[in-house]
Design a protein around this motif. Sequence first.
Motif, PDB file in Angstrom:
ATOM      1  N   LEU A  69      49.548  71.698   5.272  1.00  0.00           N
ATOM      2  CA  LEU A  69      50.794  71.088   4.826  1.00  0.00           C
ATOM      3  C   LEU A  69      52.035  71.748   5.412  1.00  0.00           C
ATOM      4  O   LEU A  69      53.156  71.331   5.119  1.00  0.00           O
ATOM      5  CB  LEU A  69      50.873  71.128   3.297  1.00  0.00           C
ATOM      6  N   ASN A  70      51.844  72.742   6.242  1.00  0.00           N
ATOM      7  CA  ASN A  70      52.975  73.494   6.782  1.00  0.00           C
ATOM      8  C   ASN A  70      54.013  72.596   7.450  1.00  0.00           C
ATOM      9  O   ASN A  70      55.213  72.754   7.238  1.00  0.00           O
ATOM     10  CB  ASN A  70      52.470  74.557   7.765  1.00  0.00           C
ATOM     11  N   LYS A  71      53.562  71.638   8.229  1.00  0.00           N
ATOM     12  CA  LYS A  71      54.512  70.786   8.957  1.00  0.00           C
ATOM     13  C   LYS A  71      55.203  69.766   8.059  1.00  0.00           C
ATOM     14  O   LYS A  71      56.163  69.105   8.470  1.00  0.00           O
ATOM     15  CB  LYS A  71      53.810  70.072  10.110  1.00  0.00           C
ATOM     16  N   PHE A  72      54.697  69.643   6.805  1.00  0.00           N
ATOM     17  CA  PHE A  72      55.314  68.716   5.858  1.00  0.00           C
ATOM     18  C   PHE A  72      56.059  69.467   4.746  1.00  0.00           C
ATOM     19  O   PHE A  72      56.397  68.874   3.726  1.00  0.00           O
ATOM     20  CB  PHE A  72      54.243  67.834   5.198  1.00  0.00           C
ATOM     21  N   ARG A  73      56.294  70.759   4.929  1.00  0.00           N
ATOM     22  CA  ARG A  73      56.750  71.602   3.821  1.00  0.00           C
ATOM     23  C   ARG A  73      57.964  71.051   3.101  1.00  0.00           C
ATOM     24  O   ARG A  73      58.063  71.142   1.870  1.00  0.00           O
ATOM     25  CB  ARG A  73      57.059  73.028   4.320  1.00  0.00           C
ATOM     26  N   ASP A  74      58.902  70.460   3.823  1.00  0.00           N
ATOM     27  CA  ASP A  74      60.118  69.980   3.166  1.00  0.00           C
ATOM     28  C   ASP A  74      59.897  68.671   2.417  1.00  0.00           C
ATOM     29  O   ASP A  74      60.792  68.186   1.723  1.00  0.00           O
ATOM     30  CB  ASP A  74      61.251  69.807   4.179  1.00  0.00           C
ATOM     31  N   ARG A  75      58.673  68.120   2.522  1.00  0.00           N
ATOM     32  CA  ARG A  75      58.382  66.830   1.879  1.00  0.00           C
ATOM     33  C   ARG A  75      57.385  66.949   0.744  1.00  0.00           C
ATOM     34  O   ARG A  75      57.141  65.959   0.041  1.00  0.00           O
ATOM     35  CB  ARG A  75      57.811  65.854   2.927  1.00  0.00           C
ATOM     36  N   VAL A  76      56.800  68.118   0.551  1.00  0.00           N
ATOM     37  CA  VAL A  76      55.710  68.229  -0.420  1.00  0.00           C
ATOM     38  C   VAL A  76      56.023  69.236  -1.522  1.00  0.00           C
ATOM     39  O   VAL A  76      56.814  70.161  -1.344  1.00  0.00           O
ATOM     40  CB  VAL A  76      54.378  68.615   0.267  1.00  0.00           C
ATOM     41  N   ILE A  77      55.365  69.035  -2.645  1.00  0.00           N
ATOM     42  CA  ILE A  77      55.432  69.930  -3.792  1.00  0.00           C
ATOM     43  C   ILE A  77      54.081  70.624  -3.903  1.00  0.00           C
ATOM     44  O   ILE A  77      53.051  69.964  -4.087  1.00  0.00           O
ATOM     45  CB  ILE A  77      55.720  69.154  -5.097  1.00  0.00           C
ATOM     46  N   ILE A  78      54.080  71.930  -3.770  1.00  0.00           N
ATOM     47  CA  ILE A  78      52.830  72.689  -3.846  1.00  0.00           C
ATOM     48  C   ILE A  78      52.773  73.434  -5.174  1.00  0.00           C
ATOM     49  O   ILE A  78      53.668  74.201  -5.519  1.00  0.00           O
ATOM     50  CB  ILE A  78      52.709  73.682  -2.678  1.00  0.00           C
ATOM     51  N   ALA A  79      51.703  73.174  -5.910  1.00  0.00           N
ATOM     52  CA  ALA A  79      51.459  73.861  -7.178  1.00  0.00           C
ATOM     53  C   ALA A  79      50.254  74.775  -7.014  1.00  0.00           C
ATOM     54  O   ALA A  79      49.244  74.379  -6.433  1.00  0.00           O
ATOM     55  CB  ALA A  79      51.201  72.855  -8.291  1.00  0.00           C
ATOM     56  N   THR A  80      50.361  75.990  -7.501  1.00  0.00           N
ATOM     57  CA  THR A  80      49.208  76.887  -7.500  1.00  0.00           C
ATOM     58  C   THR A  80      49.187  77.656  -8.820  1.00  0.00           C
ATOM     59  O   THR A  80      50.092  77.528  -9.645  1.00  0.00           O
ATOM     60  CB  THR A  80      49.199  77.819  -6.278  1.00  0.00           C
TER      61      THR A  80
END
Length: 323
Positions: A69-80
Amino acid sequence: MEKRKLGTQGLEVSELGLGCMGMSQFYGPRDDKESAATLERAVELGINFFDTADVYGVGHNEELVGKALNKFRDRVIIATKFANQVLPDGKRAICGRPEYVRSACDASLKRLGVDHIDLYYQHRVDKQVPIEETVGAMAELVRNGKVRYLGLSEASANTIRRAHATHPITALQSEYSIWTRDYEDDVIPTLRELGIGFVPFSPLGRGFLTGNLRELPADDMRRKVSPRFDDENMQRNQKVVDRLQEIAREKNITPSQLALAWVLAQGRDMVPIPGTKRRTYLEENVAAVKVQLSKNDLARIEEVAPKGFAAGGRYHDMSTVNV
């Protein structure tokens, strides 16, 4: 893909998320290439909400998700998530100590390759550490810019109230589906009272509600985790799933789509995160957002699969849930 709000702090995500655990453990061998392709396809289909944890594959899942998802970082919400530890001897432990919260976050940031985590959950509540201490440490992470929003997982209504009084909680992640509805009694009303979003995991009943699990190998993880997958219980539960399949067939959709549409219909404060590591199943799941269930449909589902119908408990060991 429409958006839904989680909590009242400003987090907005796609109405369907993607659970990534199975890409690294439990459900068959890993296939990093197909998993990465599935993550990219999810973004193409409008999903921007991705769920992982430090314990999934003991770090492997965060690395996989972060890289894909690195190339989409500004478009995604990452939950961990943090708190589930794998000890050197292979045993598991739950830890909510403040110093561990800080170190676990730093480790997750490194594996994900990001400068902040969008939604950071305590994966399981540590009974030995007051929730105020754990959430207090999580709040420090927000103030330091390492985390944007806070969440809990499998917490009781009382714990949620105490946590929320310490720092605003944006979301609770817990198991919820047609066959797992115990949180409807106390937890979901509490979430709605406090303005906290709900992120149901296993909305497909660990695959059982798909109608494709007629039998399981003796060593399947689901047998080890849940009594619902014992042979006798599976047979009893299958009779209900067969009736749900009839409803799905009449609507020209799959049982999976029916199960997901049911969760989506329970409220716009819910964002289910069905897990898959294959593009085919991802695309099937995403199509569920277009399924409209009428009041009559919901009544029929309730009739054939009433609350509490599932034979067998959710887990063999329930000591770490609803804490």
